[in-house]
Write an enzyme that holds these catalytic residues in place. Structure first.
Site, PDB file in Angstrom:
ATOM      1  N   ASP A 137       0.847  -1.193   0.000  1.00 57.67           N
ATOM      2  CA  ASP A 137       0.000   0.000   0.000  1.00 57.67           C
ATOM      3  C   ASP A 137       0.881   1.241   0.000  1.00 57.67           C
ATOM      4  O   ASP A 137       1.725   1.418   0.876  1.00 57.67           O
ATOM      5  CB  ASP A 137      -0.926   0.004   1.220  1.00 57.67           C
ATOM      6  CG  ASP A 137      -2.115   0.934   1.018  1.00 57.67           C
ATOM      7  OD1 ASP A 137      -2.501   1.176  -0.142  1.00 57.67           O
ATOM      8  OD2 ASP A 137      -2.669   1.419   2.018  1.00 57.67           O
ATOM      9  N   HIS A 144      -4.254  14.008   1.017  1.00 57.67           N
ATOM     10  CA  HIS A 144      -4.537  13.140   2.168  1.00 57.67           C
ATOM     11  C   HIS A 144      -3.355  13.146   3.135  1.00 57.67           C
ATOM     12  O   HIS A 144      -3.533  13.291   4.351  1.00 57.67           O
ATOM     13  CB  HIS A 144      -4.814  11.720   1.671  1.00 57.67           C
ATOM     14  CG  HIS A 144      -4.889  10.688   2.763  1.00 57.67           C
ATOM     15  ND1 HIS A 144      -5.989  10.558   3.587  1.00 57.67           N
ATOM     16  CD2 HIS A 144      -4.000   9.758   3.177  1.00 57.67           C
ATOM     17  CE1 HIS A 144      -5.773   9.575   4.456  1.00 57.67           C
ATOM     18  NE2 HIS A 144      -4.580   9.073   4.236  1.00 57.67           N
ATOM     19  N   GLU A 209     -10.814   4.014   3.177  1.00 60.26           N
ATOM     20  CA  GLU A 209      -9.848   4.790   2.398  1.00 60.26           C
ATOM     21  C   GLU A 209     -10.138   4.565   0.922  1.00 60.26           C
ATOM     22  O   GLU A 209     -10.130   3.433   0.432  1.00 60.26           O
ATOM     23  CB  GLU A 209      -8.404   4.390   2.742  1.00 60.26           C
ATOM     24  CG  GLU A 209      -8.010   4.879   4.136  1.00 60.26           C
ATOM     25  CD  GLU A 209      -6.517   4.777   4.433  1.00 60.26           C
ATOM     26  OE1 GLU A 209      -5.837   3.951   3.795  1.00 60.26           O
ATOM     27  OE2 GLU A 209      -6.049   5.527   5.312  1.00 60.26           O
ATOM     28  N   GLU A 211      -9.184   4.332  -2.577  1.00 58.83           N
ATOM     29  CA  GLU A 211      -7.917   4.090  -3.279  1.00 58.83           C
ATOM     30  C   GLU A 211      -8.180   3.450  -4.637  1.00 58.83           C
ATOM     31  O   GLU A 211      -9.241   2.886  -4.881  1.00 58.83           O
ATOM     32  CB  GLU A 211      -7.017   3.135  -2.465  1.00 58.83           C
ATOM     33  CG  GLU A 211      -6.704   3.646  -1.067  1.00 58.83           C
ATOM     34  CD  GLU A 211      -5.518   2.957  -0.400  1.00 58.83           C
ATOM     35  OE1 GLU A 211      -4.701   2.336  -1.120  1.00 58.83           O
ATOM     36  OE2 GLU A 211      -5.420   3.050   0.829  1.00 58.83           O
ATOM     37  N   ASP A 243      -9.270   0.485   1.524  1.00 55.35           N
ATOM     38  CA  ASP A 243      -8.366   0.039   2.590  1.00 55.35           C
ATOM     39  C   ASP A 243      -8.973   0.442   3.935  1.00 55.35           C
ATOM     40  O   ASP A 243      -8.630   1.468   4.513  1.00 55.35           O
ATOM     41  CB  ASP A 243      -6.995   0.696   2.367  1.00 55.35           C
ATOM     42  CG  ASP A 243      -5.987   0.310   3.424  1.00 55.35           C
ATOM     43  OD1 ASP A 243      -6.144  -0.749   4.048  1.00 55.35           O
ATOM     44  OD2 ASP A 243      -5.032   1.092   3.621  1.00 55.35           O
ATOM     45  N   LYS A 263      -4.790  -1.958   9.732  1.00 54.37           N
ATOM     46  CA  LYS A 263      -5.037  -2.037   8.290  1.00 54.37           C
ATOM     47  C   LYS A 263      -5.223  -3.461   7.789  1.00 54.37           C
ATOM     48  O   LYS A 263      -5.496  -3.651   6.601  1.00 54.37           O
ATOM     49  CB  LYS A 263      -3.836  -1.448   7.533  1.00 54.37           C
ATOM     50  CG  LYS A 263      -3.509  -0.019   7.889  1.00 54.37           C
ATOM     51  CD  LYS A 263      -4.446   0.925   7.193  1.00 54.37           C
ATOM     52  CE  LYS A 263      -3.970   2.355   7.338  1.00 54.37           C
ATOM     53  NZ  LYS A 263      -4.762   3.245   6.501  1.00 54.37           N
TER      54      LYS A 263
HETATM   55 CA    CA Z   1      -4.187   2.972   2.659  1.00 53.04          CA
END
Ligand code: CA
Length: 440
Positions: A137, A144, A209, A211, A243, A263
């Site tokens: 990642d 951000h 998140e 992404e 995520d 995570k």
């Molecule tokens: Ca992330």
């Protein structure tokens, strides 16, 4: 770099699959993304989305409706193995795209044999498109990184390495879930600022998140760096990626080595991988503003500067349990764009990841990092949208949210549009938050 336009991008092209010709379809004949699906518990198959249907490539291979020259590349696809097809490289992918475009085009003689190879997407279970090997990642979203840096370190938001080295960490592939698979609120260790000791409890700051997922198609040997000029040859395509993050766990655990259990409990990936060829009409220059540092030479090439960015409009939709009870539809809580959010290009990520000799393999996945736009309402996480929980967002029906609650369903969408090209989309990347399991 790949990226040339050909007859498969012709905006006048129509399909004999009528639903593909609707202006709001994510999957017109100009897209043709790959995914893995099954029906009624049968073995997984590889398919290509067209309108509201999936073209089953096993059946298409059996129907012999595609050119004989493709028979070798159809073998792994017929066996349900997208990784092996990706390993054949961009040439095989481009040849198949051209053949499918011709066969699915209105007026094609292949219609007679291929129409029985279609499965309605509504009848199919959509899985993760390939076997994901290693997952990394990144952190390319500079808006951000700056906004979150301000929350965690008000006096020092953007660390000095950010504009020189693409920041990332090695994650876990084992908990990357297909879109539609719900997950339980995770337990984790966290510590209130005024508490003497941490406690184990379900996260109270569950976040998403926004992404993009970058699916690696090529392999490089250990010790072999991929030069940036050839970096995109290693990329199969892009997808949507969420995520999920536990911010209270993250705040306690992240120093000095970065995120860990905050995570690794769930990430959701969209079912369809949109190939680089499909994205060719939506490339933009990858330009840094004046005054930004020039990347080191291994992270720069002229073709990447000329067209290294992908113009993908991104949206985040939230639906709560109460909204669904009240018959309210999902509410869009953020809109941004991959090209506006990213400080590093896809090619730069590949070049950097391999510069020390790390081997990438077909099916490896990169997360881009959270793709917040420059304005506060374009944020790609609740942490930013609610300013660390201090300013809850308002939802239809009167609810507020600082972080996600049980029953919340989040859906990411991605769309490419520009004048002179047919709009293509990424489908949905969705999942619902379930209550925490009993105490571990
Ligand atoms: Ca992330």
């Amino acid at each position: 770099m790949s990226g040339g336009l050909d007859a498969t991008h012709d905006p006048a092209l129509r399909s004999w699959v009528a639903s593909a010709n609707r202006p709001d379809s994510d999957f017109p004949i100009q897209n043709l993304p790959f995914g893995r699906f099954r029906v009624d518990g049968q073995p997984w198959r590889i398919g290509v989305a067209i309108g509201d249907q999936v073209l089953d490539l096993r059946l298409a291979a059996q129907a012999r409706a595609l050119p004989e020259s493709l028979s070798e590349s159809l073998v792994p696809l017929a066996a349900g193995d997208l990784n092996a097809f990706m390993a054949l490289g961009p040439g095989a992918r481009v040849a198949l795209r051209r053949a499918l475009s011709g066969a699915l085009a209105a007026g094609s003689v292949a219609q007679a044999s291929l129409s029985s190879c279609l499965v309605p997407q509504a009848r199919a279970e959509l899985g993760v498109a390939c076997e994901i090997g290693d997952y990394t990642d990144f952190y390319v979203g500079i808006h951000h990184a700056t906004a979150v840096g301000k929350l965690f370190r008000p006096d020092n938001p953007l660390l000095p390495n950010y504009k020189w080295v693409p920041i990332g960490y090695h994650g876990r592939a084992s908990t990357i879930l297909p879109s539609g698979q719900d997950f339980a609120r995770p337990w984790g260790q966290l510590k209130a600022a005024d508490a003497e000791a941490p406690v184990l409890r379900p996260t109270a700051r569950l976040d998403f998140e926004l992404e993009m997922g970058i699916v690696i198609g090529g392999a490089n040997a250990p010790g072999e760096a991929v030069p940036i000029e050839r970096a995109e040859e290693q990329v199969f395509g892009l997808t949507l990626f969420n995520d999920w993050s536990a911010r209270d766990v993250q705040a306690w655990e992240y120093q000095p080595l970065g995120p860990f259990l905050s995570k690794n409990f769930a990430s959701t990936i969209a079912p369809w991988v949109v190939t680089l060829e499909a994205l060719a009409p939506f490339r933009r220059p990858f330009a840094r503003a004046a005054g930004e540092p020039r990347p080191l030479p291994y992270l720069h090439c002229d073709s990447d500067a000329a067209s290294g960015a992908f113009d993908v409009g991104l949206e985040v939709w939230l639906s709560t349990a109460r909204m669904r009870e009240q018959g309210l539809g999902a509410h869009c809580i953020s809109r941004s764009n991959f090209a506006d959010a990213a400080y590093w290009s896809v090619a730069q990520l590949v070049a950097h990841h391999t510069v020390g000799g790390c081997a990438l393999r077909p099916g490896d996945l990169f997360g881009s990092g959270t793709l917040s736009g420059p304005r506060p309402e374009q944020a790609g996480s609740m942490l930013e949208l609610s300013q660390g929980g201090k300013q809850p967002i308002q939802l239809p029906g009167g609810e507020q949210r600082s972080f996600l609650e049980d029953g919340d369903e989040l859906s990411l969408r991605g769309v490419c549009e520009r004048p002179g090209a047919v709009r293509i989309g990424f489908g949905a990347c969705s999942a619902r938050v379930l209550p925490a399991r009993p105490r571990p």
